[in-house]
Scaffold this active site. Sequence first.
Site, PDB file in Angstrom:
ATOM      1  N   HIS A  10      56.239  47.201 -43.010  1.00 19.80           N
ATOM      2  CA  HIS A  10      55.631  45.928 -42.613  1.00 19.80           C
ATOM      3  C   HIS A  10      54.839  46.147 -41.325  1.00 19.80           C
ATOM      4  O   HIS A  10      55.140  47.056 -40.535  1.00 19.80           O
ATOM      5  CB  HIS A  10      56.714  44.880 -42.363  1.00 19.80           C
ATOM      6  CG  HIS A  10      57.452  44.462 -43.589  1.00 19.80           C
ATOM      7  ND1 HIS A  10      58.177  43.289 -43.639  1.00 19.80           N
ATOM      8  CD2 HIS A  10      57.602  45.032 -44.805  1.00 19.80           C
ATOM      9  CE1 HIS A  10      58.729  43.161 -44.825  1.00 19.80           C
ATOM     10  NE2 HIS A  10      58.391  44.218 -45.556  1.00 19.80           N
ATOM     11  N   GLU A  45      54.779  44.552 -38.506  1.00 17.60           N
ATOM     12  CA  GLU A  45      55.578  44.475 -37.279  1.00 17.60           C
ATOM     13  C   GLU A  45      56.378  45.763 -37.069  1.00 17.60           C
ATOM     14  O   GLU A  45      56.507  46.242 -35.940  1.00 17.60           O
ATOM     15  CB  GLU A  45      56.535  43.278 -37.319  1.00 17.60           C
ATOM     16  CG  GLU A  45      55.847  41.936 -37.362  1.00 17.60           C
ATOM     17  CD  GLU A  45      55.545  41.440 -38.778  1.00 17.60           C
ATOM     18  OE1 GLU A  45      55.160  40.271 -38.914  1.00 17.60           O
ATOM     19  OE2 GLU A  45      55.696  42.222 -39.749  1.00 17.60           O
ATOM     20  N   CYS A 103      59.457  38.568 -41.105  1.00 15.04           N
ATOM     21  CA  CYS A 103      60.648  38.415 -41.946  1.00 15.04           C
ATOM     22  C   CYS A 103      61.887  38.691 -41.100  1.00 15.04           C
ATOM     23  O   CYS A 103      61.789  39.093 -39.930  1.00 15.04           O
ATOM     24  CB  CYS A 103      60.569  39.360 -43.147  1.00 15.04           C
ATOM     25  SG  CYS A 103      60.750  41.115 -42.699  1.00 15.04           S
ATOM     26  N   CYS A 156      61.921  42.244 -39.693  1.00 15.60           N
ATOM     27  CA  CYS A 156      60.967  42.435 -38.604  1.00 15.60           C
ATOM     28  C   CYS A 156      61.388  41.672 -37.352  1.00 15.60           C
ATOM     29  O   CYS A 156      61.202  42.162 -36.235  1.00 15.60           O
ATOM     30  CB  CYS A 156      59.566  42.038 -39.053  1.00 15.60           C
ATOM     31  SG  CYS A 156      58.886  43.169 -40.294  1.00 15.60           S
TER      32      CYS A 156
END
Length: 164
Positions: free
Chosen positions: A59, A61, A90, A93
């Site tokens: 992801h 992040e 999420c 993250c």
Amino acid sequence: MSAPSALDLALLRRAFHLAGEARARGDRPFAAIIARADGTILAEGLSAQGRSGRGTLAHSEMMACQAVIDAAIPRAALRQATIYSSGEPCAMCAAAIFYTGIGRAVYGLSAGAILHLRNASPATAGLSLSCRAVLETAAEPVEVLGPLLEEEGAAPHRGYWTGG
């Protein structure tokens, strides 16, 4: 929740632009930027889920957090930094933001807006914990500001999830 500054909005718009770059290279349309309070960018992370082949944990992040860790940015500096995410982080993250030591998170699209754009089903929706709910449990406070500029943040997603 404090009001976003002009700098917050400018860096969030940069994250939206980078999300478009991630999409253009064949990855999911997400991006994150970690910056000092004065706007100096410490790291940028683009999603690497897709053609980049980095897998499900790549992801934006996570990519940005790993970059500041690799650069050995001191935790004291990160406590004063902000992560700007094109979409709501999420649960994974959000935890990474805390464990990296970042003191503030600003995001564009809400998780609900992302689910709507994705036309997600229960099998593909992921965890239902908001980043705010995760970060409210943090031992050190992490300020969360968002959703912001959702219409602009949706642009890199339009047509992506439907293959159009």
